[in-house]
Design a protein around this motif. Structure first.
Motif, PDB file in Angstrom:
ATOM      1  N   LYS A 160      17.916  47.686  -5.572  1.00 40.88           N
ATOM      2  CA  LYS A 160      17.462  47.103  -4.900  1.00 40.88           C
ATOM      3  C   LYS A 160      16.147  47.660  -4.004  1.00 40.88           C
ATOM      4  O   LYS A 160      15.244  47.107  -3.952  1.00 40.88           O
ATOM      5  N   GLY A 161      17.410  48.027  -3.148  1.00 42.89           N
ATOM      6  CA  GLY A 161      15.837  48.894  -2.600  1.00 42.89           C
ATOM      7  C   GLY A 161      15.001  50.302  -3.085  1.00 42.89           C
ATOM      8  O   GLY A 161      13.824  49.982  -2.402  1.00 42.89           O
ATOM      9  N   SER A 162      15.755  51.248  -3.970  1.00 42.46           N
ATOM     10  CA  SER A 162      14.929  51.373  -4.730  1.00 42.46           C
ATOM     11  C   SER A 162      13.751  50.984  -5.313  1.00 42.46           C
ATOM     12  O   SER A 162      12.447  51.324  -5.809  1.00 42.46           O
ATOM     13  N   VAL A 163      14.301  49.590  -5.703  1.00 47.65           N
ATOM     14  CA  VAL A 163      12.841  48.855  -7.219  1.00 47.65           C
ATOM     15  C   VAL A 163      12.460  48.109  -5.566  1.00 47.65           C
ATOM     16  O   VAL A 163      10.699  48.051  -6.239  1.00 47.65           O
ATOM     17  N   LYS A 164      12.092  47.974  -4.455  1.00 49.36           N
ATOM     18  CA  LYS A 164      11.453  47.503  -3.650  1.00 49.36           C
ATOM     19  C   LYS A 164      10.223  48.849  -3.555  1.00 49.36           C
ATOM     20  O   LYS A 164       9.018  49.164  -3.162  1.00 49.36           O
ATOM     21  N   GLU A 165      10.923  50.011  -3.692  1.00 48.93           N
ATOM     22  CA  GLU A 165       9.685  51.187  -3.143  1.00 48.93           C
ATOM     23  C   GLU A 165       9.109  51.862  -4.577  1.00 48.93           C
ATOM     24  O   GLU A 165       7.774  51.934  -4.284  1.00 48.93           O
ATOM     25  N   LYS A 166       9.758  51.505  -5.588  1.00 42.93           N
ATOM     26  CA  LYS A 166       8.659  51.657  -6.730  1.00 42.93           C
ATOM     27  C   LYS A 166       8.140  50.341  -6.863  1.00 42.93           C
ATOM     28  O   LYS A 166       6.699  50.536  -7.492  1.00 42.93           O
ATOM     29  N   TRP A 167       8.369  48.969  -6.456  1.00 43.87           N
ATOM     30  CA  TRP A 167       7.135  47.875  -6.834  1.00 43.87           C
ATOM     31  C   TRP A 167       7.059  47.301  -5.464  1.00 43.87           C
ATOM     32  O   TRP A 167       7.783  46.681  -5.191  1.00 43.87           O
ATOM     33  N   GLY A 168       6.342  48.062  -4.710  1.00 35.95           N
ATOM     34  CA  GLY A 168       5.864  47.935  -2.802  1.00 35.95           C
ATOM     35  C   GLY A 168       5.583  46.349  -3.051  1.00 35.95           C
ATOM     36  O   GLY A 168       6.015  45.606  -1.165  1.00 35.95           O
ATOM     37  N   ASP A 169       5.327  45.601  -3.198  1.00 37.20           N
ATOM     38  CA  ASP A 169       4.041  44.142  -4.009  1.00 37.20           C
ATOM     39  C   ASP A 169       5.613  42.968  -3.925  1.00 37.20           C
ATOM     40  O   ASP A 169       5.445  41.418  -3.725  1.00 37.20           O
ATOM     41  N   LEU A 170       6.927  43.180  -4.282  1.00 33.48           N
ATOM     42  CA  LEU A 170       7.311  42.384  -4.016  1.00 33.48           C
ATOM     43  C   LEU A 170       8.572  42.099  -2.767  1.00 33.48           C
ATOM     44  O   LEU A 170       8.746  43.612  -2.291  1.00 33.48           O
ATOM     45  N   THR A 171       8.582  40.992  -2.693  1.00 34.63           N
ATOM     46  CA  THR A 171       9.026  41.216  -1.183  1.00 34.63           C
ATOM     47  C   THR A 171      10.663  40.535  -1.581  1.00 34.63           C
ATOM     48  O   THR A 171      11.684  40.342  -2.495  1.00 34.63           O
ATOM     49  N   ASP A 172      11.868  41.304   0.033  1.00 32.24           N
ATOM     50  CA  ASP A 172      13.273  40.655  -0.242  1.00 32.24           C
ATOM     51  C   ASP A 172      13.195  39.536  -0.672  1.00 32.24           C
ATOM     52  O   ASP A 172      14.270  39.745  -1.225  1.00 32.24           O
ATOM     53  N   ASP A 173      13.438  38.428  -0.366  1.00 35.84           N
ATOM     54  CA  ASP A 173      13.313  37.002  -0.742  1.00 35.84           C
ATOM     55  C   ASP A 173      13.087  37.578  -2.230  1.00 35.84           C
ATOM     56  O   ASP A 173      14.165  36.427  -2.661  1.00 35.84           O
ATOM     57  N   GLU A 174      12.427  37.084  -2.938  1.00 35.51           N
ATOM     58  CA  GLU A 174      12.053  37.843  -4.235  1.00 35.51           C
ATOM     59  C   GLU A 174      13.287  38.541  -5.106  1.00 35.51           C
ATOM     60  O   GLU A 174      13.547  38.560  -6.112  1.00 35.51           O
ATOM     61  N   LEU A 175      13.280  40.027  -4.609  1.00 28.95           N
ATOM     62  CA  LEU A 175      14.617  40.807  -4.791  1.00 28.95           C
ATOM     63  C   LEU A 175      16.146  39.839  -4.920  1.00 28.95           C
ATOM     64  O   LEU A 175      17.042  40.282  -5.983  1.00 28.95           O
ATOM     65  N   THR A 176      15.792  39.472  -3.598  1.00 27.07           N
ATOM     66  CA  THR A 176      17.143  38.855  -3.304  1.00 27.07           C
ATOM     67  C   THR A 176      17.113  37.464  -4.905  1.00 27.07           C
ATOM     68  O   THR A 176      18.106  37.163  -5.689  1.00 27.07           O
ATOM     69  N   GLN A 177      16.130  37.004  -5.284  1.00 30.49           N
ATOM     70  CA  GLN A 177      15.942  35.698  -5.916  1.00 30.49           C
ATOM     71  C   GLN A 177      16.408  36.180  -7.819  1.00 30.49           C
ATOM     72  O   GLN A 177      16.811  35.565  -7.853  1.00 30.49           O
ATOM     73  N   LYS A 207       8.280  38.019 -12.529  1.00 31.07           N
ATOM     74  CA  LYS A 207       7.770  38.537 -11.019  1.00 31.07           C
ATOM     75  C   LYS A 207       6.724  39.624 -11.217  1.00 31.07           C
ATOM     76  O   LYS A 207       5.756  39.922 -10.488  1.00 31.07           O
ATOM     77  N   LEU A 208       7.030  41.476 -12.091  1.00 31.76           N
ATOM     78  CA  LEU A 208       6.008  42.126 -11.797  1.00 31.76           C
ATOM     79  C   LEU A 208       4.553  41.050 -12.831  1.00 31.76           C
ATOM     80  O   LEU A 208       3.888  41.819 -12.329  1.00 31.76           O
ATOM     81  N   GLN A 209       5.457  40.450 -14.062  1.00 32.42           N
ATOM     82  CA  GLN A 209       3.674  39.917 -14.699  1.00 32.42           C
ATOM     83  C   GLN A 209       2.746  39.091 -13.347  1.00 32.42           C
ATOM     84  O   GLN A 209       1.677  39.786 -13.480  1.00 32.42           O
ATOM     85  N   ALA A 236       5.216  44.496 -18.344  1.00 36.58           N
ATOM     86  CA  ALA A 236       6.675  45.073 -17.998  1.00 36.58           C
ATOM     87  C   ALA A 236       7.914  45.333 -17.652  1.00 36.58           C
ATOM     88  O   ALA A 236       8.258  45.685 -17.258  1.00 36.58           O
ATOM     89  N   GLU A 237       8.325  45.113 -19.170  1.00 37.53           N
ATOM     90  CA  GLU A 237       8.987  45.382 -19.802  1.00 37.53           C
ATOM     91  C   GLU A 237       9.465  46.920 -19.795  1.00 37.53           C
ATOM     92  O   GLU A 237      10.542  47.331 -19.130  1.00 37.53           O
ATOM     93  N   ARG A 238       8.514  47.548 -20.126  1.00 37.55           N
ATOM     94  CA  ARG A 238       7.962  48.762 -20.286  1.00 37.55           C
ATOM     95  C   ARG A 238       8.511  49.646 -18.954  1.00 37.55           C
ATOM     96  O   ARG A 238       8.842  50.479 -19.246  1.00 37.55           O
ATOM     97  N   GLU A 239       7.935  48.856 -17.891  1.00 40.09           N
ATOM     98  CA  GLU A 239       7.979  49.568 -17.060  1.00 40.09           C
ATOM     99  C   GLU A 239       9.661  49.920 -16.329  1.00 40.09           C
ATOM    100  O   GLU A 239       9.964  50.369 -15.240  1.00 40.09           O
ATOM    101  N   ILE A 240      10.607  48.815 -16.630  1.00 39.88           N
ATOM    102  CA  ILE A 240      11.353  48.870 -15.868  1.00 39.88           C
ATOM    103  C   ILE A 240      12.092  49.602 -16.601  1.00 39.88           C
ATOM    104  O   ILE A 240      12.983  50.204 -16.399  1.00 39.88           O
ATOM    105  N   ASP A 241      12.297  50.119 -18.087  1.00 35.25           N
ATOM    106  CA  ASP A 241      12.809  49.813 -18.930  1.00 35.25           C
ATOM    107  C   ASP A 241      12.524  51.716 -18.483  1.00 35.25           C
ATOM    108  O   ASP A 241      13.614  52.203 -18.660  1.00 35.25           O
TER     109      ASP A 241
END
Length: 67
Positions: free
Chosen positions: A14-31, A42-44, A54-59
């Protein structure tokens, strides 16, 4: 990348996910808790992407990652 592996290592990832998509909060990453559908939703919401975008970005992001 097998999503089960990502889900199992979510706390490490989740740390690297936060770096990639910085608009996601720590609470959202936990959820999200490694759930691909929740991450996609959440990305949508945050970036205004379609579900397919969103799914393409994740993949694309996780395709070449070593976990």
């Amino acid at each position: 990348m097998n999503w089960d592996i990502i889900q199992g290592k979510w706390n490490q990832v989740k740390g690297s996910v936060k770096e990639k998509w910085g608009d996601l909060t720590d609470d959202e990453l936990t959820q999200i808790d490694g759930n691909k559908d929740r991450l996609s939703g959440k990305l949508q919401e945050k970036y205004g992407w379609s579900k397919n975008d969103a799914e393409r970005e994740i993949d694309d992001y996780f395709r070449d990652r070593t976990l």
